[in-house]
Design a protein around this motif. Structure first.
Motif, PDB file in Angstrom:
ATOM      1  N   ALA A 557       0.803  -1.268  -0.061  1.00 41.98           N
ATOM      2  CA  ALA A 557       0.158   0.006   0.001  1.00 41.98           C
ATOM      3  C   ALA A 557       0.851   1.138   0.009  1.00 41.98           C
ATOM      4  O   ALA A 557       0.644   1.971  -0.777  1.00 41.98           O
ATOM      5  CB  ALA A 557      -0.881   0.086   1.192  1.00 41.98           C
ATOM      6  N   VAL A 558       1.889   1.473   0.867  1.00 42.66           N
ATOM      7  CA  VAL A 558       2.662   2.525   1.071  1.00 42.66           C
ATOM      8  C   VAL A 558       3.583   2.607  -0.244  1.00 42.66           C
ATOM      9  O   VAL A 558       3.691   3.803  -0.803  1.00 42.66           O
ATOM     10  CB  VAL A 558       3.676   2.627   2.323  1.00 42.66           C
ATOM     11  CG1 VAL A 558       4.609   3.596   2.239  1.00 42.66           C
ATOM     12  CG2 VAL A 558       2.756   2.346   3.393  1.00 42.66           C
ATOM     13  N   GLN A 559       4.121   1.625  -0.792  1.00 39.67           N
ATOM     14  CA  GLN A 559       4.915   1.645  -1.873  1.00 39.67           C
ATOM     15  C   GLN A 559       4.068   2.181  -3.333  1.00 39.67           C
ATOM     16  O   GLN A 559       4.431   2.774  -3.877  1.00 39.67           O
ATOM     17  CB  GLN A 559       5.372   0.227  -2.477  1.00 39.67           C
ATOM     18  CG  GLN A 559       6.526   0.241  -3.684  1.00 39.67           C
ATOM     19  CD  GLN A 559       6.603  -1.282  -4.023  1.00 39.67           C
ATOM     20  OE1 GLN A 559       5.708  -1.739  -4.352  1.00 39.67           O
ATOM     21  NE2 GLN A 559       7.953  -1.523  -4.424  1.00 39.67           N
ATOM     22  N   THR A 560       2.881   1.531  -3.350  1.00 39.52           N
ATOM     23  CA  THR A 560       2.216   1.985  -4.540  1.00 39.52           C
ATOM     24  C   THR A 560       1.751   3.166  -4.516  1.00 39.52           C
ATOM     25  O   THR A 560       1.640   3.924  -5.389  1.00 39.52           O
ATOM     26  CB  THR A 560       0.808   0.974  -4.420  1.00 39.52           C
ATOM     27  OG1 THR A 560       1.008  -0.390  -4.599  1.00 39.52           O
ATOM     28  CG2 THR A 560       0.082   1.480  -5.722  1.00 39.52           C
ATOM     29  N   LEU A 561       1.390   3.943  -3.217  1.00 42.45           N
ATOM     30  CA  LEU A 561       1.236   5.406  -3.072  1.00 42.45           C
ATOM     31  C   LEU A 561       2.134   6.206  -3.089  1.00 42.45           C
ATOM     32  O   LEU A 561       2.367   7.411  -2.902  1.00 42.45           O
ATOM     33  CB  LEU A 561       0.233   5.522  -1.940  1.00 42.45           C
ATOM     34  CG  LEU A 561      -1.316   4.732  -1.973  1.00 42.45           C
ATOM     35  CD1 LEU A 561      -1.493   4.788  -0.510  1.00 42.45           C
ATOM     36  CD2 LEU A 561      -1.893   5.461  -2.953  1.00 42.45           C
ATOM     37  N   GLY A 562       3.538   5.692  -3.321  1.00 43.78           N
ATOM     38  CA  GLY A 562       4.589   6.641  -3.521  1.00 43.78           C
ATOM     39  C   GLY A 562       5.556   6.771  -2.226  1.00 43.78           C
ATOM     40  O   GLY A 562       6.511   7.684  -2.312  1.00 43.78           O
ATOM     41  N   GLY A 563       5.311   6.182  -1.131  1.00 42.71           N
ATOM     42  CA  GLY A 563       5.965   6.314   0.143  1.00 42.71           C
ATOM     43  C   GLY A 563       7.199   5.555   0.144  1.00 42.71           C
ATOM     44  O   GLY A 563       7.768   4.554  -0.833  1.00 42.71           O
ATOM     45  N   GLN A 564       7.951   6.123   0.943  1.00 41.41           N
ATOM     46  CA  GLN A 564       9.745   5.360   1.137  1.00 41.41           C
ATOM     47  C   GLN A 564       9.436   4.110   2.069  1.00 41.41           C
ATOM     48  O   GLN A 564       9.036   4.387   3.062  1.00 41.41           O
ATOM     49  CB  GLN A 564      10.499   6.404   1.398  1.00 41.41           C
ATOM     50  CG  GLN A 564      10.789   7.511   0.744  1.00 41.41           C
ATOM     51  CD  GLN A 564      11.953   8.431   1.237  1.00 41.41           C
ATOM     52  OE1 GLN A 564      11.743   9.147   2.248  1.00 41.41           O
ATOM     53  NE2 GLN A 564      13.180   8.332   0.599  1.00 41.41           N
ATOM     54  N   VAL A 565       9.491   2.831   1.384  1.00 45.07           N
ATOM     55  CA  VAL A 565       9.223   1.898   2.478  1.00 45.07           C
ATOM     56  C   VAL A 565       9.881   0.557   2.273  1.00 45.07           C
ATOM     57  O   VAL A 565      10.108   0.698   0.851  1.00 45.07           O
ATOM     58  CB  VAL A 565       7.744   1.614   2.286  1.00 45.07           C
ATOM     59  CG1 VAL A 565       7.086   1.082   0.961  1.00 45.07           C
ATOM     60  CG2 VAL A 565       7.105   0.431   3.378  1.00 45.07           C
ATOM     61  N   GLY A 566      10.315  -0.176   2.888  1.00 47.21           N
ATOM     62  CA  GLY A 566      11.040  -1.397   2.590  1.00 47.21           C
ATOM     63  C   GLY A 566      10.435  -2.599   3.462  1.00 47.21           C
ATOM     64  O   GLY A 566       9.985  -2.266   4.836  1.00 47.21           O
ATOM     65  N   LEU A 567      10.523  -3.833   3.072  1.00 47.94           N
ATOM     66  CA  LEU A 567      10.137  -4.927   3.509  1.00 47.94           C
ATOM     67  C   LEU A 567      11.197  -6.080   3.703  1.00 47.94           C
ATOM     68  O   LEU A 567      11.829  -6.363   2.788  1.00 47.94           O
ATOM     69  CB  LEU A 567       9.026  -5.586   3.186  1.00 47.94           C
ATOM     70  CG  LEU A 567       8.504  -6.851   3.647  1.00 47.94           C
ATOM     71  CD1 LEU A 567       8.057  -6.965   5.079  1.00 47.94           C
ATOM     72  CD2 LEU A 567       7.153  -7.451   2.691  1.00 47.94           C
ATOM     73  N   VAL A 568      11.603  -6.427   5.098  1.00 46.69           N
ATOM     74  CA  VAL A 568      12.439  -7.617   5.095  1.00 46.69           C
ATOM     75  C   VAL A 568      12.003  -8.827   5.604  1.00 46.69           C
ATOM     76  O   VAL A 568      11.149  -8.842   6.965  1.00 46.69           O
ATOM     77  CB  VAL A 568      13.904  -7.167   6.076  1.00 46.69           C
ATOM     78  CG1 VAL A 568      14.769  -8.180   6.070  1.00 46.69           C
ATOM     79  CG2 VAL A 568      14.400  -5.809   5.381  1.00 46.69           C
ATOM     80  N   VAL A 569      11.849  -9.840   5.139  1.00 46.91           N
ATOM     81  CA  VAL A 569      11.139 -11.147   5.840  1.00 46.91           C
ATOM     82  C   VAL A 569      12.238 -12.177   5.940  1.00 46.91           C
ATOM     83  O   VAL A 569      13.143 -12.624   5.182  1.00 46.91           O
ATOM     84  CB  VAL A 569      10.197 -11.702   4.678  1.00 46.91           C
ATOM     85  CG1 VAL A 569       9.558 -12.996   5.117  1.00 46.91           C
ATOM     86  CG2 VAL A 569       9.134 -10.539   4.293  1.00 46.91           C
ATOM     87  N   TYR A 570      12.253 -12.788   7.200  1.00 43.73           N
ATOM     88  CA  TYR A 570      13.185 -13.635   7.652  1.00 43.73           C
ATOM     89  C   TYR A 570      12.547 -15.058   7.572  1.00 43.73           C
ATOM     90  O   TYR A 570      11.706 -15.263   8.158  1.00 43.73           O
ATOM     91  CB  TYR A 570      13.688 -13.382   8.958  1.00 43.73           C
ATOM     92  CG  TYR A 570      14.495 -12.155   9.072  1.00 43.73           C
ATOM     93  CD1 TYR A 570      16.014 -12.095   8.361  1.00 43.73           C
ATOM     94  CD2 TYR A 570      14.204 -10.801   9.802  1.00 43.73           C
ATOM     95  CE1 TYR A 570      16.664 -10.974   8.407  1.00 43.73           C
ATOM     96  CE2 TYR A 570      15.016  -9.768   9.767  1.00 43.73           C
ATOM     97  CZ  TYR A 570      16.327  -9.883   9.008  1.00 43.73           C
ATOM     98  OH  TYR A 570      16.961  -8.373   9.181  1.00 43.73           O
ATOM     99  N   PRO A 571      13.181 -15.901   6.842  1.00 42.86           N
ATOM    100  CA  PRO A 571      12.766 -17.375   6.379  1.00 42.86           C
ATOM    101  C   PRO A 571      12.801 -18.144   7.834  1.00 42.86           C
ATOM    102  O   PRO A 571      13.864 -18.010   8.685  1.00 42.86           O
ATOM    103  CB  PRO A 571      13.570 -18.091   5.372  1.00 42.86           C
ATOM    104  CG  PRO A 571      14.857 -17.049   5.497  1.00 42.86           C
ATOM    105  CD  PRO A 571      14.572 -15.872   5.767  1.00 42.86           C
ATOM    106  N   GLY A 572      11.694 -19.083   8.296  1.00 42.65           N
ATOM    107  CA  GLY A 572      11.791 -19.832   9.126  1.00 42.65           C
ATOM    108  C   GLY A 572      11.691 -19.243  10.719  1.00 42.65           C
ATOM    109  O   GLY A 572      11.434 -19.886  11.557  1.00 42.65           O
ATOM    110  N   GLU A 573      11.417 -17.672  10.799  1.00 39.18           N
ATOM    111  CA  GLU A 573      11.266 -17.135  11.926  1.00 39.18           C
ATOM    112  C   GLU A 573       9.834 -16.884  12.270  1.00 39.18           C
ATOM    113  O   GLU A 573       8.906 -16.751  11.348  1.00 39.18           O
ATOM    114  CB  GLU A 573      11.973 -15.668  11.905  1.00 39.18           C
ATOM    115  CG  GLU A 573      13.393 -15.638  11.540  1.00 39.18           C
ATOM    116  CD  GLU A 573      14.143 -16.339  12.870  1.00 39.18           C
ATOM    117  OE1 GLU A 573      13.518 -16.583  13.815  1.00 39.18           O
ATOM    118  OE2 GLU A 573      15.404 -15.939  12.788  1.00 39.18           O
ATOM    119  N   GLY A 574       9.344 -17.017  13.405  1.00 42.22           N
ATOM    120  CA  GLY A 574       7.936 -16.615  13.954  1.00 42.22           C
ATOM    121  C   GLY A 574       7.802 -15.213  14.429  1.00 42.22           C
ATOM    122  O   GLY A 574       8.344 -14.180  13.632  1.00 42.22           O
TER     123      GLY A 574
END
Length: 601
Positions: A557-574
């Protein structure tokens, strides 16, 4: 946003400080060894370690083990039972190791006791359902089951019964009576509701010891097996936001008796050497306070000048040994009136923590902690660290500041507010954000920022703190950057995806359809377009409490609307990031993110 791949270079000293191996080490368990000696299990610096200390000396000597110790129990004179690497060991002087038994596979909880006939061990072992690739998932999910097993030297391991999967297994001193926490829900739930279940080995019978215990944290069987003390609140309407009490229930039946008087944040507790007597440490405000407690509910003064911050070992002549920590001193071991320093990876004498207080807009008194160093500039950027829960306490322990070492030595100040909804201030305070989450508690935080006269601010937090980070960025312009770890944006959606309705029912109201407007007032989802400050989202791929979908939707949502945003996903983490490499990567990204978007002058 350049704070993602690649991570901007950090100065070597700050890069080094992101290593989780530099975390503070503190005492978590202590057992007596006889003749003034104790064995202590310590956690921190990415591993647990075992140490031996003797009264009258300042030495604390490591005991080598083939794996990290997970739990301790007293044994015969001079030795202890130690669970490490799925094996129960008998550890004596001179680091002598004797393997008692291997724990059965799938152990969910283990308890041990030293009896006249030797060691007795009990284990709750999960029974995983085999599922081949391509097999359909069927809902409602089956309730997890476990086998209740018991080990004695004469007969080895034998299966006692099949029960619902549980935790918190405890044994009487003779090993003949067992009790554990049986959760009501099949999966994780915020309310943590459960019941006390028991097994009598002599009679071969299962027993239900409570009904309607509400939030149930843990329990301990009386040494003589006459009953069980457990930590619960017997609340159906508000199990999350009502402080838990210690309760006593006789094994042979009878109603439970409340031992503590309510409105207390019971943090640690256990049996003393005196029959029918407990010790208990509560968090009052942000400070730990220890007392003695009888089964009649009567309090007695704590015999030591400092409170216990770990389990307590009772020695001869009423002397005690336990972990100790305060706002002024780093973790240590209190042993018969002497404070012994815990060996740390490196000194952190430049890191400090102070308390502060202010009034909210409605006049409610709020407290918090401020972390900095003697060289921190008065106008340094302030990073507001919002705790999770939100029904959780803040403890004014100096060791907590070490978790922010990389941020503090980079020149930032860290502010930890105990906003309304926090534990430690009574039920009225912990329930004061029911029906107004993301509004009244956010106002407390903003009032604290005003109190500190902070001009340049960032915000970060995990779980509810991640939600509050997103909320603050969406509805205010006070924060120039934010990091949301394991956060959420939509309460109803999260409730239905996880299956845990207890959070929404308690904080927002009954689950009805369509979603009432009042339920939506605190949600971030309708206001994601209003996030204009740089945002970093961090999430575990397998988070069962705040699902990854919450972060993905916020990111897109934030990326599509032109915001400065990043997402980091760690595999196997809860819900928590536990892998040391992932922990270090997360710390590096958070520091690099704030250095880029909220730089220190």
């Amino acid at each position: 946003m350049r704070a993602l791949q690649p991570i901007p270079p950090l100065p070597p000293e700050l890069e080094r400080l992101t290593d989780p191996a530099l975390e503070v080490r503190r005492v978590v368990e202590v057992v007596p060894l006889g003749q003034g000696g104790v064995m202590a299990r310590m956690e921190g610096a990415t591993s647990a370690q075992l140490y031996r200390a003797v009264a009258g000396t300042s030495r604390i000597d490591p005991i080598p083990l083939p794996a990290d110790p997970a739990h301790l129990w007293p044994a015969d004179a001079g030795r202890a039972l130690v669970l490490a690497g799925g094996v129960l060991w008998l550890v004596g002087p001179g680091a002598e190791l004797v393997q008692v038994t291997s724990i059965p596979d799938g152990a969910l909880s283990v308890a041990a006791a030293w009896t006249e006939s030797g060691p007795v061990v009990a284990a709750l072992c999960g029974c995983p359902v085999a599922r081949s690739p391509g097999t359909a998932l069927v809902y409602p999910a089956a309730r997890p089951q476990a086998g209740l097993w018991r080990y004695g030297e004469s007969g080895g391991w034998r299966r006692l019964a099949e029960v619902a999967a549980g935790s918190g297994l405890s044994l009487s001193a003779d090993g003949h009576r067992l009790a554990w926490v049986e959760p009501l829900a099949a999966g994780p739930e915020e309310a943590g509701r459960g019941e006390v279940r028991g097994f009598d080995v002599d009679r071969g019978s299962l027993r239900s010891l409570t009904q309607g215990a509400g939030r149930l944290v843990d329990l301990k069987v009386a040494p003589d097996g006459s009953g069980v003390v457990y930590l619960a609140n017997h609340q159906a309407a508000r199990p999350i936001t009502t402080h838990t009490d210690l309760w006593w229930v006789p094994w042979e039946g009878g109603p439970p008796r409340r031992l503590t008087g309510g409105n207390r944040c019971v943090d640690r507790w256990g049996w003393t050497a005196a029959p029918g007597q407990l010790w208990v440490t509560c968090i009052r405000g942000m400070a730990p306070v220890s007392e003695l407690l009888g089964l009649d509910g009567g309090y007695r003064p704590w015999p030591c000048p400092v409170p216990a911050t770990s389990s307590v070992a009772w020695l001869d002549q009423g002397q005690a040994a336990f972990g100790v920590e305060s706002r002024e001193e780093y973790p240590g071991l209190w042993l018969s009136g002497t404070r012994i320093a815990v060996p740390q990876v490196e000194p952190y004498d430049d890191l400090r923590v102070t308390t502060t207080g202010w009034r909210a807009l409605d006049g409610l008194e709020i407290e918090g902690l401020v972390c900095d160093t003697p060289t921190t500039k008065p106008d340094a950027p302030l990073l507001v660290q919002v705790h999770g829960g939100p029904a959780a306490p803040i403890e004014e322990a100096r060791g907590e500041v070490v978790g922010y070492r990389h941020l503090l030595r980079a020149g930032y100040r860290v502010f930890k507010p105990a906003f309304r909804g926090s534990l430690g201030y009574g039920d009225r305070f912990s329930q004061a954000n029911v029906g107004c989450q993301g509004r009244a508690d956010l106002a407390d935080i903003l009032a604290g920022v005003d109190h500190l006269a902070a001009e340049r601010c960032g915000i970060l937090g995990r779980s509810y703190g991640g939600y509050m980070t997103l909320r603050a960025l969406a509805v205010t312009r006070r924060f120039r950057a934010g990091v949301a770890i394991s956060g959420f944006v939509d309460n109803r959606w999260m409730s239905l995806e996880t299956g845990d309705l207890t959070y929404e029912r308690e904080y927002l109201g009954p689950v009805t359809w369509p979603v009432p407007g009042a339920t939506r007032l605190g949600d971030v989802f309708p206001r994601l377009a209003e996030i204009t400050s740089p945002l970093l989202l961090i999430h575990g791929e397998a988070d069962p409490i705040c699902p990854l979908s919450q972060a993905r939707v916020a990111y897109r949502a934030v990326q599509t609307l032109g915001g400065q945003v990043g997402l980091v996903v760690y595999p196997g983490e809860g819900h928590r990031i536990t892998d040391p490499e992932h922990q270090r990567d997360c710390a590096r990204r958070v520091l690099a993110f704030f250095r880029e978007f909220l730089p220190v002058d």
